[in-house]
Design a protein around this motif. Structure first.
Motif, short mmCIF file in Angstrom:
data_model
loop_
_atom_site.label_atom_id
_atom_site.label_comp_id
_atom_site.label_asym_id
_atom_site.label_seq_id
_atom_site.Cartn_x
_atom_site.Cartn_y
_atom_site.Cartn_z
N ALA A 39 -9.99 26.12 35.55
CA ALA A 39 -10.42 26.83 34.35
C ALA A 39 -9.91 26.18 33.07
O ALA A 39 -10.66 26.06 32.09
N SER A 99 -18.99 33.78 31.65
CA SER A 99 -19.10 34.70 32.79
C SER A 99 -18.94 34.03 34.14
O SER A 99 -18.83 34.72 35.16
N ASP A 115 -10.69 30.23 40.25
CA ASP A 115 -10.90 31.57 39.69
C ASP A 115 -11.36 32.54 40.77
O ASP A 115 -12.03 32.13 41.73
N SER A 120 -17.23 31.67 37.17
CA SER A 120 -15.91 31.33 37.69
C SER A 120 -15.76 29.82 37.80
O SER A 120 -16.70 29.11 38.15
N THR A 168 -11.03 38.60 31.43
CA THR A 168 -10.92 37.14 31.39
C THR A 168 -12.14 36.54 30.70
O THR A 168 -12.02 35.60 29.89
N ILE A 169 -13.31 37.06 31.02
CA ILE A 169 -14.53 36.58 30.36
C ILE A 169 -14.43 36.76 28.86
O ILE A 169 -14.73 35.85 28.07
N LEU A 207 -15.53 37.01 38.11
CA LEU A 207 -14.46 36.88 37.14
C LEU A 207 -14.18 38.22 36.49
O LEU A 207 -15.13 38.93 36.12
N THR A 238 -17.75 23.92 36.05
CA THR A 238 -17.11 24.93 36.89
C THR A 238 -16.42 24.35 38.12
O THR A 238 -15.66 25.05 38.78
N THR A 257 -21.20 40.09 29.20
CA THR A 257 -20.67 39.68 30.50
C THR A 257 -21.68 39.81 31.62
O THR A 257 -21.52 39.22 32.68
N THR A 269 -13.93 35.43 42.15
CA THR A 269 -15.36 35.68 41.98
C THR A 269 -15.66 37.12 42.42
O THR A 269 -15.35 37.47 43.56
#
Length: 427
Positions: free
Chosen positions: A103, A130, A136, A132, A144-145, A140, A99, A174, A138
């Motif tokens: 991404a 799930s 990204d 970020s 996107t997930i 997410l 992370t 998620t 926060t």
């Protein structure tokens, strides 16, 4: 994997049956899992590795997926557990280990990892995107997930080249609890709403379809939600069935999908049974079994202190605490006390950060010496009853010997008993 799908199908038909997922890379925990399964004639054992434990870079265990499979199968073979009754899973497979990267970089690494898991024969894949990554927002966005999960599913499907009946099954979701328990103090938790879980399922179904993953969607067996179950360093939030009534009702008409419950460690057997009844048919346990391992090792350390002369003792407990303080990287973001309060957290926190330290060379050497000492100076039954009453009962029943490994396996087995009882109420 047909064995898992068949169990889920039985649950969806109304049987109160579930599946325990043991998430650990410790050899004694895995040995205890197989020994427990053999004793109870379990038709299936599911052992999972997390993305931080095992990945293409080695994870914190130093193992890539193929190594982990060989490691687990080696223990199964030594104990005589049939490999056709073993399923391997990958937990929190996604960009979690990367992370700190943007991404796209993190997801490219996650694609490699998921493909490696599948090629190594892991048959249950938890797609967890799930978290970020660098750059990204926060939290997410849910879409996107889901998009990232579908992308990883495509990588998994492309990597699989075996019999269609053994193709991987998937877990999505998620609202994923933090691996290893919460870092903050907890009092209560917000249960996932039925609207949220149904929206998550619809979104993933649509994105899988857009990606040509229709067959893969038919092999999605579970969604991870928050049933109101968690633990922090010193407390457990127990399952409250009344708080999850509408969530439970929402999954009942959904074909081939149940809930997967994370962070069920330290729940009572009554709570675990209620979770299975309420369609949390996959129960994950990780720190709970390594916490039991630590309890047994500390008990053996205490027995050693009473039976072995001072100059020959391994002093495992003291060695472990010293090494944790010398190398604080695996706990300093989680434990913030000092002095005696810190010593309590290092040893007894329910998040069990000590589990990261068992492979340490000095700690491992102390454990070997402890075992050697207790094999040379066999613990008398009264001391065993004092410090390891569960193992004492197993010895008296003839299901365990006085060997330290047997005593540890028996102690861990009591934790697994609660899960077996919840998942197999008719046994």
């Amino acid at each position: 994997m047909e064995l898992i799908q068949n169990l889920i199908a039985r649950h969806k038909r109304g049987e109160r049956i579930g599946l325990t997922s043991v998430c650990s890379a410790h050899p004694l925990v895995i040995e205890a899992t197989f020994a427990h399964a053999l004793r109870n004639a379990a038709p299936l054992v599911l052992i999972e590795a997390t993305s931080n434990q095992v990945n293409q870079d080695g994870g914190y265990t130093g193992m890539v997926p193929a190594d982990f499979r060989a490691f687990v199968e080696g223990i199964a073979g030594r104990l005589g557990f049939p490999l056709e009754r073993l399923a391997l899973g990958g937990d929190h497979l996604g960009p979690n280990a990367w992370t700190s990267f943007p991404a796209e970089v993190a997801m490219a690494k996650a694609e490699i990892m998921v493909a490696d898991y599948v090629r190594a024969g892991f048959s249950k894949i938890h797609l967890d995107c799930s978290m970020s990554c660098a750059g990204d927002p926060t939290p997410l966005p849910e879409r996107t997930i889901a998009e990232r999960a579908a992308r990883l599913c495509r990588a998994a499907e492309d990597a699989y080249a075996g019999d269609p009946s053994d193709a991987p099954v998937y877990v999505i979701g998620t609202e994923v609890p933090v691996p290893g328990g919460a870092a903050e103090d907890l009092d209560a938790l917000a249960v996932t709403t039925p609207e949220a879980v149904l929206a998550t399922l619809d979104m993933h179904r649509d994105l899988f379809a857009e990606g040509g993953l229709h067959s893969a969607w038919d092999r999605v067996i579970a969604a991870v939600v928050q049933p109101g179950v968690e633990f922090d360093h010193m407390k457990v939030v127990d399952y409250d069935p009344a708080a999850a009534t509408t969530l439970v009702a929402a999954i009942e008409p959904v074909e081939h999908i149940v809930f997967e419950a994370h962070s069920t460690d330290y729940q009572t057997e009554t709570a675990l049974s209620a979770l299975v009844r309420d369609h949390f048919a996959v129960l994950k346990v990780g720190p709970g079994v390594t916490f039991a391992l630590r309890e047994a090792l500390w008990a053996l350390d205490a027995i050693e202190a009473e039976t072995v002369e001072a100059g020959k003792r391994a002093g495992l407990r003291a060695v472990a605490i010293a090494r944790m303080k010398a190398e604080p990287g695996n706990w300093q973001r989680y434990y913030h006390d000092s002095g005696a309060a810190l010593d309590l957290q290092l040893q007894y926190s329910l998040s069990d950060r000590i589990r990261y330290y068992w492979p340490d060379a000095e700690i491992a050497a102390a454990q070997v010496r402890l075992f050697d000492n207790l094999r040379a100076q066999v613990p008398p039954l009264p001391l065993l009853s004092q410090y390891l009453p569960i193992a004492y009962a197993a010895v008296r029943a003839g299901t365990a010997t006085l060997d330290p490994v047997d005593l540890i396996v028996a102690h861990i087995g009591a934790t697994l008993d609660a899960y077996h009882g919840a998942c197999n109420p008719d046994d």
